[in-house]
Motif scaffolding. Structure first.
Motif, short mmCIF file in Angstrom:
data_model
loop_
_atom_site.label_atom_id
_atom_site.label_comp_id
_atom_site.label_asym_id
_atom_site.label_seq_id
_atom_site.Cartn_x
_atom_site.Cartn_y
_atom_site.Cartn_z
N ILE A 1 0.84 -1.19 0.00
CA ILE A 1 0.00 0.00 0.00
C ILE A 1 0.88 1.25 0.00
CG2 ILE A 1 -1.69 1.33 1.33
CD1 ILE A 1 -2.84 -1.39 2.29
N ASP A 2 1.97 1.22 0.79
CA ASP A 2 2.86 2.37 0.86
C ASP A 2 3.52 2.66 -0.48
OD1 ASP A 2 4.08 4.51 2.34
OD2 ASP A 2 5.94 3.34 2.35
N MET A 3 3.86 1.61 -1.23
CA MET A 3 4.44 1.81 -2.56
C MET A 3 3.45 2.54 -3.48
SD MET A 3 6.61 -1.69 -3.18
CE MET A 3 6.82 -1.33 -4.91
N GLY A 4 2.19 2.13 -3.42
CA GLY A 4 1.16 2.80 -4.21
C GLY A 4 0.97 4.25 -3.77
N ARG A 5 1.00 4.46 -2.47
CA ARG A 5 0.85 5.81 -1.91
C ARG A 5 2.00 6.71 -2.39
NH1 ARG A 5 2.25 8.57 3.27
NH2 ARG A 5 3.77 6.92 3.55
N ARG A 6 3.22 6.20 -2.32
CA ARG A 6 4.37 6.99 -2.77
C ARG A 6 4.30 7.27 -4.27
NH1 ARG A 6 9.14 3.73 -0.95
NH2 ARG A 6 7.60 2.22 -0.33
N GLY A 7 3.83 6.30 -5.04
CA GLY A 7 3.69 6.50 -6.49
C GLY A 7 2.72 7.62 -6.82
N LEU A 8 1.56 7.63 -6.14
CA LEU A 8 0.60 8.72 -6.36
C LEU A 8 1.17 10.05 -5.90
CD1 LEU A 8 -2.82 7.12 -5.39
CD2 LEU A 8 -2.21 8.14 -7.59
N HIS A 9 1.87 10.02 -4.78
CA HIS A 9 2.47 11.26 -4.28
C HIS A 9 3.49 11.80 -5.27
CE1 HIS A 9 4.40 14.06 -1.51
NE2 HIS A 9 3.31 13.95 -0.76
N ASN A 10 4.29 10.92 -5.86
CA ASN A 10 5.26 11.34 -6.88
C ASN A 10 4.56 11.92 -8.10
OD1 ASN A 10 7.44 10.61 -5.31
ND2 ASN A 10 7.76 8.65 -6.34
N GLU A 11 3.45 11.30 -8.51
CA GLU A 11 2.70 11.81 -9.66
C GLU A 11 2.17 13.22 -9.38
OE1 GLU A 11 -1.34 10.77 -12.24
OE2 GLU A 11 -0.55 9.25 -10.87
N GLY A 12 1.61 13.43 -8.20
CA GLY A 12 1.12 14.76 -7.83
C GLY A 12 2.25 15.77 -7.75
#
Length: 161
Positions: free
Chosen positions: A117-128
């Motif tokens: 879940i944290d990997m997905g969270r970081r990916g979205l954060h990077n996209e933003g």
């Protein structure tokens, strides 16, 4: 014209609009950490400012737009940029959904599920963060780490807005 001093191209103060109010402990923690990290290390230079900082930044929301009011350390206004939040809506919505899952997982899930879940969270954060950096291009020069911390603050503003 003298060259800008890169050591002064930074933020020394961040103010969030007073109408933001308080939020959940998790969101308040994210905001406090982002502000602390941002003030500890950042790269921030308005593109049209011939002088160097350091700078103060006030973030607020007005009519679903992000207002970035930049001033000098002594309070003299430098520039104000207004960005549409439309390009951030999906990212912020998805980011908050995955953050909720992450905070829930921390309380009750296995380490491998938390990590996924944290990997997905970081990916979205990077996209933003990249979206923010792209939207500020030609207006305010920031590095990716500064963009990441600013994106966290935008999420807090959006959440309270």
């Amino acid at each position: 014209m003298k060259a800008r001093d890169p050591s002064k191209a930074r933020l020394v103060d961040i103010e969030l609009d007073e109408s933001i109010g308080r939020s959940t402990p998790d969101i308040e923690h994210e905001r406090a950490v982002a502000i602390f990290d941002l003030l500890e290390e950042n790269s921030f230079q308005p593109a049209d400012d011939a002088a160097s900082g350091p700078y103060r930044l006030k973030l607020s929301l007005v009519d679903s737009r992000l207002v970035l009011a930049v001033s000098r350390e002594d309070g003299r206004e430098v520039i104000t940029h207004i960005l549409s939040l439309t390009p951030f809506r999906r990212i912020v919505k998805d980011y908050f959904m995955i953050c909720e899952s992450y905070y829930e997982a921390i309380r009750s899930s296995t380490p491998s599920k938390i990590e996924a879940i944290d990997m997905g969270r970081r990916g979205l954060h990077n996209e933003g963060s990249q979206t923010l950096k792209d939207r500020l291009a030609g207006k305010i020069e920031i590095d990716f780490d500064t963009s990441r911390r600013l994106f966290t603050l935008i999420c807090v503003l959006h959440w309270r807005g």
